[in-house]
Design a protein around this motif. Structure first.
Motif, PDB file in Angstrom:
ATOM      1  N   VAL A   1      25.379 -44.914  99.363  1.00  0.00           N
ATOM      2  CA  VAL A   1      24.093 -45.436  98.904  1.00  0.00           C
ATOM      3  C   VAL A   1      23.003 -44.373  99.038  1.00  0.00           C
ATOM      4  O   VAL A   1      22.150 -44.210  98.151  1.00  0.00           O
TER       5      VAL A   1
ATOM      6  N   ALA B   1      23.439 -42.020  96.330  1.00  0.00           N
ATOM      7  CA  ALA B   1      23.011 -42.648  95.076  1.00  0.00           C
ATOM      8  C   ALA B   1      21.493 -42.573  94.932  1.00  0.00           C
ATOM      9  O   ALA B   1      20.976 -42.277  93.848  1.00  0.00           O
ATOM     10  N   ASP B   2      20.781 -42.841  96.023  1.00  0.00           N
ATOM     11  CA  ASP B   2      19.315 -42.751  95.993  1.00  0.00           C
ATOM     12  C   ASP B   2      18.873 -41.344  95.590  1.00  0.00           C
ATOM     13  O   ASP B   2      17.973 -41.165  94.766  1.00  0.00           O
TER      14      ASP B   2
ATOM     15  N   VAL C   1      26.995 -46.440  93.871  1.00  0.00           N
ATOM     16  CA  VAL C   1      26.682 -47.772  94.409  1.00  0.00           C
ATOM     17  C   VAL C   1      27.854 -48.728  94.187  1.00  0.00           C
ATOM     18  O   VAL C   1      28.175 -49.550  95.061  1.00  0.00           O
ATOM     19  N   ASP C   2      28.494 -48.622  93.041  1.00  0.00           N
ATOM     20  CA  ASP C   2      29.673 -49.462  92.790  1.00  0.00           C
ATOM     21  C   ASP C   2      30.758 -49.201  93.834  1.00  0.00           C
ATOM     22  O   ASP C   2      31.430 -50.132  94.300  1.00  0.00           O
TER      23      ASP C   2
ATOM     24  N   ALA D   1      30.219 -48.116  96.885  1.00  0.00           N
ATOM     25  CA  ALA D   1      29.728 -48.676  98.149  1.00  0.00           C
ATOM     26  C   ALA D   1      29.999 -50.176  98.200  1.00  0.00           C
ATOM     27  O   ALA D   1      30.402 -50.717  99.246  1.00  0.00           O
TER      28      ALA D   1
ATOM     29  N   ALA E   1      23.249 -52.562  98.625  1.00  0.00           N
ATOM     30  CA  ALA E   1      23.928 -51.911  97.505  1.00  0.00           C
ATOM     31  C   ALA E   1      23.795 -52.748  96.237  1.00  0.00           C
ATOM     32  O   ALA E   1      23.558 -52.205  95.144  1.00  0.00           O
ATOM     33  N   TYR E   2      23.923 -54.071  96.357  1.00  0.00           N
ATOM     34  CA  TYR E   2      23.768 -54.938  95.180  1.00  0.00           C
ATOM     35  C   TYR E   2      22.342 -54.848  94.623  1.00  0.00           C
ATOM     36  O   TYR E   2      22.141 -54.799  93.401  1.00  0.00           O
TER      37      TYR E   2
ATOM     38  N   ARG F   1      20.253 -52.346  94.890  1.00  0.00           N
ATOM     39  CA  ARG F   1      20.098 -51.048  94.228  1.00  0.00           C
ATOM     40  C   ARG F   1      20.771 -51.051  92.854  1.00  0.00           C
ATOM     41  O   ARG F   1      20.262 -50.478  91.897  1.00  0.00           O
ATOM     42  N   ARG F   2      21.931 -51.687  92.792  1.00  0.00           N
ATOM     43  CA  ARG F   2      22.642 -51.738  91.502  1.00  0.00           C
ATOM     44  C   ARG F   2      21.773 -52.408  90.448  1.00  0.00           C
ATOM     45  O   ARG F   2      21.726 -51.982  89.284  1.00  0.00           O
TER      46      ARG F   2
ATOM     47  N   TYR G   1      18.831 -49.875  89.654  1.00  0.00           N
ATOM     48  CA  TYR G   1      19.304 -48.728  88.887  1.00  0.00           C
ATOM     49  C   TYR G   1      19.617 -49.107  87.448  1.00  0.00           C
ATOM     50  O   TYR G   1      19.313 -48.367  86.509  1.00  0.00           O
TER      51      TYR G   1
END
Length: 302
Positions: free
Chosen positions: A71, A74-75, A93-94, A96, A106-107, A109-110, A113
């Motif tokens: 994560v 990903a950030d 993220v997927d 993670a 993570a969800y 952020r998904r 994003y």
């Protein structure tokens, strides 16, 4: 050389310090240092306040170090703001989520994003709408896993905002800020949302508070200049941006935003100099330079 991190717990009702501790570590893997200190802080607070578990200290988080690492990467990738990096952030993220199916952060952020990638890189209306539809179940999952996770409510607010459901977005933003009133990132997002609705007074108040809470983050300075721009206080925005660039250039580098302020003041040549610092293939630079040409009378060039 030694890295020193000072942790403090402040009582929000009276501003008094409830607990503090310094942690000295040798330079090295930033993730390992962060994880080590976070575990020590959680342990110390658990002892100090009699918490039965550390779970309440990491609402929406994970105990899977590998998922957290993904994560954070990903950030960092998404901050690069290219389509390739945005796609990579989504893949990270997927992964993670695969490692920890209950990682609300993570969800959330998904969802973020997916929306932001759609905003910046959609090539047709269908792609734009698809990004909203794709983001919704991730925001819903984040909320179902962690109903009191402020970032999950912010993610749902972003979904509603993208669908132009202003009332629902406002409700989710308010709940997010209510759950985490000291989260500067949330305040910046809510400030921007309110500025788009024309509530400049509240937008500026929140932008100022975010700047006070997070004064070493360049996003706070960009958000403040943006709030001034939306309030049509262009002179003030330019003065603040230029002064910040002189004193601490690392805290303001949004040349496009500064250029737009100058454009609105009719200072076209100065604006163009700032726009020219952007990537040649950036839609934002192309749009901004078209505005300069249009205001200069070169309609064909625009």
């Amino acid at each position: 050389a030694v890295v020193r991190v000072s942790a403090q717990l402040i009582d929000g009702s009276n501003g008094l310090e409830s607990w503090s501790q310094n942690y000295d570590r040798l330079p090295g893997d930033a993730i390992k240092i962060q994880t080590d200190i976070a575990e020590n802080v959680a342990r110390a607070l658990s002892i100090a306040f009699g918490a039965s578990t550390g779970s309440s200290l990491i609402v929406g988080g994970t105990q899977n170090a590998a998922a957290q690492d993904l994560v954070l990467k990903a950030d960092e990738a998404f901050e690069q703001y290219t389509k390739e990096d945005a796609d990579r952030a989504v893949r990270l993220v997927d992964e993670a989520i695969r490692l920890d199916p209950n990682y609300a952060g993570a969800y959330a952020r998904r969802a973020f994003y997916t929306i932001r990638r759609g905003n910046a890189f959609s090539t047709c209306c269908n792609e734009f709408a698809q990004s909203r539809a794709e983001a919704l179940p991730y925001a819903q999952k984040a909320l179902s896993v962690s109903p009191n996770f402020s970032y999950a409510h912010a993610a749902m607010a972003a979904v509603h905002q993208g669908n132009f459901n202003v009332a629902a977005a406002s409700s989710e933003f308010r709940r997010a800020v209510e759950l985490a009133p000291g989260d500067a990132d949330l305040l910046r997002g809510y400030s921007f949302f309110l500025s788009q609705l024309g509530n400049q007074a509240e937008s500026l108040r929140l932008a100022q508070k975010a700047l006070e809470l997070d004064p070493l983050n360049d996003d706070s300075y960009e958000n403040w200049v943006g709030a001034l721009f939306d309030a049509r206080r262009y002179d003030e925005a330019v003065r603040f941006a230029e002064e910040t660039k002189r004193k601490s250039p690392e805290l303001f580098d949004d040349e496009s935003l500064l250029g737009m302020c100058l454009l609105m003041l009719g200072r076209l040549q100065e604006a163009q100099k700032h726009f020219a610092l952007g990537r040649a293939d950036s839609w934002q630079r192309l749009t901004n330079e078209a505005l300069v040409l249009g205001r200069s009378g070169d309609r064909a060039g625009a």
